[in-house]
Design a protein around this motif. Structure first.
Motif, PDB file in Angstrom:
ATOM      1  N   ASP A   1      36.341  12.629  22.822  1.00 22.47           N
ATOM      2  CA  ASP A   1      35.309  12.805  23.835  1.00 22.47           C
ATOM      3  C   ASP A   1      34.651  14.164  23.680  1.00 22.47           C
ATOM      4  O   ASP A   1      35.005  14.951  22.788  1.00 22.47           O
ATOM      5  N   GLY A   2      33.710  14.448  24.509  1.00 18.94           N
ATOM      6  CA  GLY A   2      32.997  15.719  24.493  1.00 18.94           C
ATOM      7  C   GLY A   2      31.987  15.748  25.608  1.00 18.94           C
ATOM      8  O   GLY A   2      32.055  14.947  26.557  1.00 18.94           O
ATOM      9  N   VAL A   3      31.027  16.660  25.512  1.00 17.46           N
ATOM     10  CA  VAL A   3      29.983  16.763  26.528  1.00 17.46           C
ATOM     11  C   VAL A   3      28.645  17.028  25.862  1.00 17.46           C
ATOM     12  O   VAL A   3      28.581  17.624  24.772  1.00 17.46           O
ATOM     13  N   ARG A   4      27.596  16.594  26.506  1.00 10.93           N
ATOM     14  CA  ARG A   4      26.228  16.967  26.126  1.00 10.93           C
ATOM     15  C   ARG A   4      25.733  17.973  27.163  1.00 10.93           C
ATOM     16  O   ARG A   4      25.802  17.715  28.370  1.00 10.93           O
TER      17      ARG A   4
ATOM     18  N   PRO B   1      19.192  19.305  23.858  1.00 10.29           N
ATOM     19  CA  PRO B   1      20.600  19.151  24.247  1.00 10.29           C
ATOM     20  C   PRO B   1      21.536  19.399  23.064  1.00 10.29           C
ATOM     21  O   PRO B   1      21.193  19.135  21.911  1.00 10.29           O
ATOM     22  N   ILE B   2      22.714  19.920  23.379  1.00 13.05           N
ATOM     23  CA  ILE B   2      23.741  20.137  22.359  1.00 13.05           C
ATOM     24  C   ILE B   2      24.976  19.334  22.722  1.00 13.05           C
ATOM     25  O   ILE B   2      25.273  19.134  23.899  1.00 13.05           O
ATOM     26  N   ASP B   3      25.704  18.850  21.717  1.00 13.47           N
ATOM     27  CA  ASP B   3      26.942  18.106  21.929  1.00 13.47           C
ATOM     28  C   ASP B   3      28.126  18.973  21.525  1.00 13.47           C
ATOM     29  O   ASP B   3      28.180  19.477  20.400  1.00 13.47           O
ATOM     30  N   LEU B   4      29.062  19.145  22.465  1.00 17.96           N
ATOM     31  CA  LEU B   4      30.269  19.915  22.224  1.00 17.96           C
ATOM     32  C   LEU B   4      31.471  18.985  22.224  1.00 17.96           C
ATOM     33  O   LEU B   4      31.585  18.119  23.092  1.00 17.96           O
ATOM     34  N   THR B   5      32.362  19.162  21.253  1.00 17.76           N
ATOM     35  CA  THR B   5      33.566  18.347  21.184  1.00 17.76           C
ATOM     36  C   THR B   5      34.632  19.109  20.407  1.00 17.76           C
ATOM     37  O   THR B   5      34.320  19.928  19.533  1.00 17.76           O
TER      38      THR B   5
ATOM     39  N   LEU C   1      22.585  24.088  34.203  1.00 13.84           N
ATOM     40  CA  LEU C   1      23.127  23.313  33.098  1.00 13.84           C
ATOM     41  C   LEU C   1      23.386  21.890  33.561  1.00 13.84           C
ATOM     42  O   LEU C   1      24.040  21.671  34.585  1.00 13.84           O
ATOM     43  N   LEU C   2      22.859  20.948  32.821  1.00 12.23           N
ATOM     44  CA  LEU C   2      23.176  19.535  33.020  1.00 12.23           C
ATOM     45  C   LEU C   2      24.252  19.166  32.004  1.00 12.23           C
ATOM     46  O   LEU C   2      24.059  19.349  30.802  1.00 12.23           O
ATOM     47  N   ILE C   3      25.377  18.666  32.489  1.00  9.08           N
ATOM     48  CA  ILE C   3      26.514  18.346  31.623  1.00  9.08           C
ATOM     49  C   ILE C   3      26.792  16.849  31.724  1.00  9.08           C
ATOM     50  O   ILE C   3      26.903  16.300  32.829  1.00  9.08           O
TER      51      ILE C   3
ATOM     52  N   VAL D   1      26.508  19.380  37.235  1.00 10.14           N
ATOM     53  CA  VAL D   1      25.484  20.419  37.235  1.00 10.14           C
ATOM     54  C   VAL D   1      26.152  21.765  37.510  1.00 10.14           C
ATOM     55  O   VAL D   1      27.003  21.870  38.397  1.00 10.14           O
ATOM     56  N   VAL D   2      25.784  22.763  36.736  1.00 16.53           N
ATOM     57  CA  VAL D   2      26.209  24.139  36.991  1.00 16.53           C
ATOM     58  C   VAL D   2      24.969  24.961  37.302  1.00 16.53           C
ATOM     59  O   VAL D   2      24.015  24.973  36.521  1.00 16.53           O
ATOM     60  N   LYS D   3      24.969  25.607  38.466  1.00 15.72           N
ATOM     61  CA  LYS D   3      23.852  26.479  38.839  1.00 15.72           C
ATOM     62  C   LYS D   3      24.339  27.919  38.855  1.00 15.72           C
ATOM     63  O   LYS D   3      25.539  28.192  38.892  1.00 15.72           O
TER      64      LYS D   3
END
Length: 566
Positions: A52-55, A70-74, A162-164, A244-246
């Motif tokens: 799994d990961g996050v965008r 967008p970037i994908d982290l895994t 940030l939208l995750i 969401v991170v504000k």
């Protein structure tokens, strides 16, 4: 005997933990989640826990504009040759971007600080506390800023969020694929429900429920629905699979008033919709929905959907001529249930605050120029309708002594018909024709301006889409609030034209708005919002502003000569 489509729905346990952000944390997380059992996979359809990961996408807080790729982290190394859908975030899909499959070329980043488990499995539940802590860690945010190309201080300055989105890497029909929760829902629609049937515990439960909002933000609601059942495609697209991170104390957008589901205008054709689900609805066991509105009943029949999914049911109706709050009662028959048994609609009248009569001696020494609003537009809507069809399966019965006969033991299959609506508009303002000294887009204060707004609606299901019906203009001299003009629709239909209403203070009864005599030299901007293009998936809207230049004032066009002596 007819066989029904089926899907395995596994229960899951939600782990929700409160925590305090330590002194070294950066950001305020708006994310909750859950997960649970996965069921058993097959050689062609499977997911390995931990894949799994996050965008992550940087979004401007003021208008929800996507400002970085967008970037994908895994933590893993997914095969670069697998299928994926590019770097598209949930906001872009919500605004109408289509799903575009790609094979190969998948890019990702292994973060220096490893991600916590994002998607739960039967043997390993993710920790929402760990996810929150990770995405408020200053070093993590600095790394995200570096990878996305954002300056760290600008990113955390309060103007961006940030939208995750959670991502899963899994095998579907024998090939590896990467999807966010939203992409899984869209892809399931393209495959007529096949992804759900094969991978429901991942694609429609653990992946979308890995993250959801505690407080409404970025145009998405806080999730208050079931945490124990797989979600429908519509629910995933509208409400799940995001956090969401504000930064810097920027407040999350307040949720809509709990008691109001729709805000409509008076004398307006609108659409009200609910989600229907539960069991399976087909021509042998159909579901119907009844909307009771203002003493009248609207019956929506043959609401079909496969087991484990659902279907929007909607009604098109016209609001009353007076302001009021209406309760819409919704009932279902034939099995299944609706997402809401009652809807509350607030009916408002916008034709109440036109600007006052301008006077030649008006002054406003305290005036300060402000920028026009930057509200997000919603110009595209997508929805779908399940269409059942009979899959024949003939079986021979009997024996040689009694004879043979054939019987159809078929079942209902479902195709998904997809629909879309697009709103496009063009706005112009110009100096009033009765302005004797105007030159092109340059005018003196004290004279009037005219406006024309054209609105075009295109759709492949016109019965489910209303024209754009309302346009409202706001003005610089009032700080784009306090007073406004409700425009008149001078040409209707799906290619509508809006202009100012005839001004009672105009000597010529023109469709004009007078710029106050005291307005300073410089840019004069009119801001207009176009609304009330209703679809089953909600209302389409578009905002625009246009400017003229003010140079001088009306008094400069007057010459007062001394009186001649007798």
């Amino acid at each position: 005997m007819k066989r029904k489509l089926s899907a395995v729905l596994a229960l899951f346990f939600v782990c929700s933990m409160l925590f305090s952000i330590p002194a070294y944390a950066t950001g305020d997380p708006n994310v909750d989640g859950g997960g649970g059992g996965m069921g058993s996979g097959t050689s062609t359809n499977s997911w390995t826990p931990g894949m799994d990961g996050v965008r992550v996408t940087v979004v401007r807080a003021s208008d929800h504009a996507v400002v970085t790729v967008p970037i994908d982290l895994t933590n893993k190394t997914p095969p670069t040759g697998m299928y994926h859908f590019g770097k598209v975030c949930k906001l872009q899909y919500s605004s109408g971007v289509g799903l575009s499959p790609v094979q190969g070329g998948y890019t990702f980043k292994n973060p220096a600080q490893a991600l916590p488990r994002i998607v739960s499995s039967g043997g390993y539940a993710s920790s929402i506390a760990a996810i929150r802590s990770y995405f408020t860690d200053e070093q993590v945010i600095r790394s995200i800023a570096d990878v996305t190309g954002m300056n760290f201080d600008i990113l955390v300055g309060g103007d961006y969020k940030l939208l995750i989105e959670p991502i899963a890497y899994y095998k579907f029909e024998g090939v590896m694929i990467a999807t966010t929760a939203t992409e899984a829902a869209l892809y399931d629609e393209q495959t007529s429900g096949l992804l759900r049937r094969r991978m429901v515990s991942l694609s429609h439960k653990n992946l979308p429920l890995a993250m959801f909002l505690e407080v409404a933000d970025l145009g998405y609601p806080a999730w208050t629905g079931s945490r124990t059942t797989a979600a429908t495609n519509a629910t995933i697209k509208s409400s799940l699979g995001l956090g969401v991170v504000k930064f810097n104390g920027v407040p999350a957008e307040p949720p809509a008033v709990d008691t109001v589901d729709y805000v409509y205008r008076v004398n307006t054709e609108v659409i009200s919709a609910v989600q229907v689900s539960g069991g399976q609805s087909d021509p042998d066991h159909p579901v119907s929905v009844t909307f009771s509105i203002g003493g009248r009943s609207y019956h929506v029949g043959n609401v079909y959907y496969p087991e484990g999914d659902g279907q929007l049911a909607w009604v098109r109706w016209t609001t009353p001529a007076t302001e009021q709050t209406m309760t819409i009662h919704v009932s279902v028959s034939g099995g299944g249930s609706v997402s809401q048994g009652t809807l509350t609609a607030q009916i408002v009248d916008l034709d109440k605050n036109p600007p006052p009569d301008p006077q030649a001696d008006d002054r406003n020494d305290a005036f300060r120029m402000v920028s026009p609003p930057r509200e997000a537009s919603q110009t595209t809507a997508n929805w779908s309708v399940w269409r059942p069809w009979w899959q024949e399966h003939w079986v021979r019965h009997g024996n040689s002594e009694d004879g043979y006969w054939w019987c159809d033991h078929g079942w209902w299959e479902f195709d998904l018909d997809r629909y879309r609506a697009d709103l496009r508009s063009d706005m112009t303002i110009q100096c009033d024709s009765k302005n004797p000294t105007a030159s092109g887009s340059v005018m003196k204060s004290g004279y009037g301006v005219n406006q024309k707004l054209t609105a075009s609606v295109s759709t492949n299901q016109s019965s489910a889409v209303t024209p754009a019906q309302t346009a409202v203009s706001y003005f610089s001299e009032f700080g784009y609030q306090t007073y406004w003009r409700l425009l008149e629709r001078t040409s209707g239909g799906y290619s509508a034209v809006f202009e100012f209403q005839k001004n009672p203070y105009s000597t010529y009864n023109n469709r004009t708005h007078f710029v106050p005599i005291w307005y300073p030299d410089g840019s004069y901007t009119v801001y207009t919002t176009l609304i009330d293009c209703w679809t089953p998936a909600g209302m389409l809207s578009q905002n625009a502003d246009r400017s003229l230049t003010v140079r001088g004032n009306l008094w400069q066009d007057w010459h007062i000569a001394p009186q001649k002596p007798d």
